[in-house]
Motif scaffolding. Structure first.
Motif, short mmCIF file in Angstrom:
data_model
loop_
_atom_site.label_atom_id
_atom_site.label_comp_id
_atom_site.label_asym_id
_atom_site.label_seq_id
_atom_site.Cartn_x
_atom_site.Cartn_y
_atom_site.Cartn_z
N ALA A 63 0.96 -1.22 -0.13
CA ALA A 63 -0.03 -0.11 0.12
C ALA A 63 0.86 1.54 -0.21
O ALA A 63 2.02 1.36 0.84
CB ALA A 63 -1.09 -0.09 1.15
N ILE A 64 0.46 2.37 -0.78
CA ILE A 64 1.20 3.53 -0.79
C ILE A 64 0.93 4.24 0.74
O ILE A 64 1.94 4.86 1.24
CB ILE A 64 0.64 4.65 -1.75
N GLU A 65 -0.33 4.08 1.21
CA GLU A 65 -0.65 4.57 2.69
C GLU A 65 -1.61 3.80 3.31
O GLU A 65 -2.84 3.71 2.64
CB GLU A 65 -0.97 6.12 2.42
N VAL A 66 -1.39 3.21 4.36
CA VAL A 66 -2.40 2.48 5.19
C VAL A 66 -2.78 3.47 6.40
O VAL A 66 -2.06 4.23 6.95
CB VAL A 66 -1.56 1.22 5.88
N GLU A 67 -4.11 3.21 6.56
CA GLU A 67 -4.81 4.07 7.79
C GLU A 67 -5.14 3.46 9.16
O GLU A 67 -4.74 3.66 10.02
CB GLU A 67 -5.88 4.84 7.27
N THR A 68 -5.86 2.14 8.98
CA THR A 68 -6.72 1.67 10.05
C THR A 68 -5.74 0.40 10.62
O THR A 68 -6.02 0.16 11.82
CB THR A 68 -8.05 1.11 9.65
N ALA A 205 -10.81 -8.20 21.44
CA ALA A 205 -11.37 -7.05 20.38
C ALA A 205 -11.66 -7.53 18.75
O ALA A 205 -11.22 -8.66 18.54
CB ALA A 205 -10.14 -5.92 20.20
N ASP A 206 -12.54 -6.74 18.32
CA ASP A 206 -12.89 -7.00 16.76
C ASP A 206 -11.81 -6.86 16.23
O ASP A 206 -10.77 -6.20 16.08
CB ASP A 206 -14.04 -5.89 16.41
N ASP A 207 -11.52 -7.65 15.12
CA ASP A 207 -10.53 -7.87 13.94
C ASP A 207 -10.81 -6.73 12.96
O ASP A 207 -11.97 -6.17 12.90
CB ASP A 207 -10.23 -9.03 13.43
N ILE A 208 -9.80 -6.28 12.37
CA ILE A 208 -10.08 -5.11 11.27
C ILE A 208 -9.25 -5.53 10.13
O ILE A 208 -8.25 -6.02 10.08
CB ILE A 208 -9.18 -3.80 11.79
N PHE A 228 0.82 8.47 -9.23
CA PHE A 228 0.51 7.08 -8.45
C PHE A 228 -1.11 7.50 -8.03
O PHE A 228 -1.65 8.52 -7.75
CB PHE A 228 1.17 6.59 -7.17
N ALA A 229 -1.94 6.45 -8.01
CA ALA A 229 -3.25 6.66 -7.35
C ALA A 229 -3.66 5.45 -6.69
O ALA A 229 -3.19 4.35 -7.02
CB ALA A 229 -4.22 6.86 -8.57
N GLU A 230 -4.53 5.41 -5.63
CA GLU A 230 -4.90 4.40 -4.86
C GLU A 230 -6.06 4.48 -4.22
O GLU A 230 -6.76 5.66 -3.89
CB GLU A 230 -3.85 4.27 -3.69
N ILE A 231 -6.95 3.29 -4.22
CA ILE A 231 -8.11 3.34 -3.51
C ILE A 231 -8.07 2.34 -2.32
O ILE A 231 -7.26 1.34 -2.50
CB ILE A 231 -9.33 2.97 -4.38
N ALA A 232 -8.76 2.63 -1.17
CA ALA A 232 -8.66 1.65 -0.13
C ALA A 232 -9.99 1.60 0.77
O ALA A 232 -10.68 2.87 0.87
CB ALA A 232 -7.34 1.98 0.77
N GLY A 239 -17.53 5.26 14.86
CA GLY A 239 -18.82 5.51 15.56
C GLY A 239 -19.58 4.07 15.55
O GLY A 239 -19.49 3.02 15.94
N THR A 240 -20.90 4.29 14.89
CA THR A 240 -21.67 3.39 14.31
C THR A 240 -21.75 2.96 13.05
O THR A 240 -22.29 2.24 12.45
CB THR A 240 -23.00 3.85 14.74
N GLU A 241 -20.70 3.49 12.29
CA GLU A 241 -20.69 3.24 10.71
C GLU A 241 -19.36 2.97 10.37
O GLU A 241 -18.17 3.15 11.05
CB GLU A 241 -21.11 4.53 10.03
N ASP A 242 -19.31 2.19 9.19
CA ASP A 242 -17.99 1.62 8.85
C ASP A 242 -17.25 2.78 8.19
O ASP A 242 -17.86 3.75 7.89
CB ASP A 242 -18.05 0.65 7.81
N ALA A 243 -15.71 2.70 8.12
CA ALA A 243 -14.91 3.77 7.63
C ALA A 243 -15.38 4.09 6.23
O ALA A 243 -15.46 3.12 5.43
CB ALA A 243 -13.45 3.41 7.92
N ASP A 244 -15.18 5.08 5.64
CA ASP A 244 -15.58 5.54 4.42
C ASP A 244 -14.17 4.84 3.27
O ASP A 244 -13.10 4.61 3.69
CB ASP A 244 -15.58 6.94 3.91
N MET A 245 -14.53 4.60 2.19
CA MET A 245 -13.63 4.43 1.02
C MET A 245 -12.48 5.56 1.01
O MET A 245 -13.32 6.75 0.65
CB MET A 245 -14.28 3.86 -0.24
N GLY A 246 -11.24 5.30 0.94
CA GLY A 246 -10.30 6.40 0.78
C GLY A 246 -9.81 6.39 -0.55
O GLY A 246 -9.52 5.31 -1.42
#
Length: 255
Positions: A63-68, A205-208, A228-232, A239-246
């Motif tokens: 990955a070019i950049e990982v977040e979670t 804990a919940d897995d990610i 470069f370009a990337e989607i993740a 909160g109560t929602e899943d993370a948005d696509m990046g």
């Protein structure tokens, strides 16, 4: 920088400034990332200073950049220090690296809180690359160590490179594990496409899980320039929602 001393001995050093964090945060742009000197004799080299640990060599994540999640468990526990002794040995088909991050005389580490011992071993057999790493970290003032180990494998099929790794950390009877799989396709001499995913699981804990796909184009007339370009996407809940696509796009120039 390399300087030949004589008798098959070479002196080397590196001074590296990074601007990535300064570009993303409100910080001064002169962040020193590496500053070390060393000697190389034959297949072995010895270095000391601000540099990466041996365990930094571990990992297959593309990955070019990982977040979670982190790149691997070593990336979470720490892979660089300010007072690091490192030895690298390069044999015909075996590479060995060992490092030790020292504590200062007052018991506090410079830059990081603790003492680190790292070992990395890699070999290649008929296109199959195998690697293993181990780290023992002990925070200042504690008797218990934080132990991390990992295994990885990658194989070059010609039209693509397929790789996977697994790493685990034991801390106070709590185990955190992570695995990554990634594939890189050279769709042209100037263009690489990578896809992959990583999963992190901690006791109680919940897995990610996070997946990504990116493309990198290097300009034929300027190999040091690429775009470069990337989607993740991650299933970590915000909160109560899943993370948005990046989405990510940019340019890289190497000097």
């Amino acid at each position: 920088m390399l300087t030949i001393i004589g008798n098959d001995m070479t002196a080397f050093g590196r001074l590296d400034f990074g601007f990535k964090d300064a570009a993303e945060k409100d910080e001064n742009g002169s962040n020193l990332e590496e500053a070390f000197v060393g000697l190389k004799y034959g297949v072995a080299s010895f270095s000391f200073g601000k540099q990466n640990f041996a365990s930094d060599e571990f990992g297959i994540e593309e990955a070019i950049e990982v977040e979670t999640i982190d790149e691997d468990r070593f990336d979470d526990t720490g892979t660089d220090g300010d007072d690091t002794i490192r030895i690298d040995i390069e044999l015909d088909n075996v590479y060995i690296a060992a490092s030790h991050e020292m504590k200062t005389t007052d018991g506090a580490s410079s830059g990081i809180d603790g003492e680190y011992y790292d070992l990395f071993v890699a070999t290649e057999v008929a296109g199959l690359e195998l690697a293993a790493a181990y780290q023992q970290a002990r925070a200042y003032g504690t008797a218990e160590s934080l132990d991390t180990w990992g295994l990885s494998a990658s194989y070059d099929f010609g039209f693509m490179n397929l790789a996977a790794d697994y790493s685990s950390t034991d801390e106070d009877s709590v185990e955190t594990t992570q695995y990554n799989v990634a594939a890189v396709f050279a769709v042209a001499s100037t263009t690489d496409v990578a896809v992959g995913m990583g999963n992190k699981e901690e006791d109680n804990a919940d897995d990610i899980t996070e997946w990504y796909a990116n493309v990198t184009y290097k300009f034929p007339a300027a190999k040091n320039v690429s775009v470069f370009a990337e989607i993740a996407q991650s299933d970590e809940e915000q909160g109560t929602e899943d993370a948005d696509m990046g989405f990510l796009a940019g340019m890289r120039v190497k000097f």
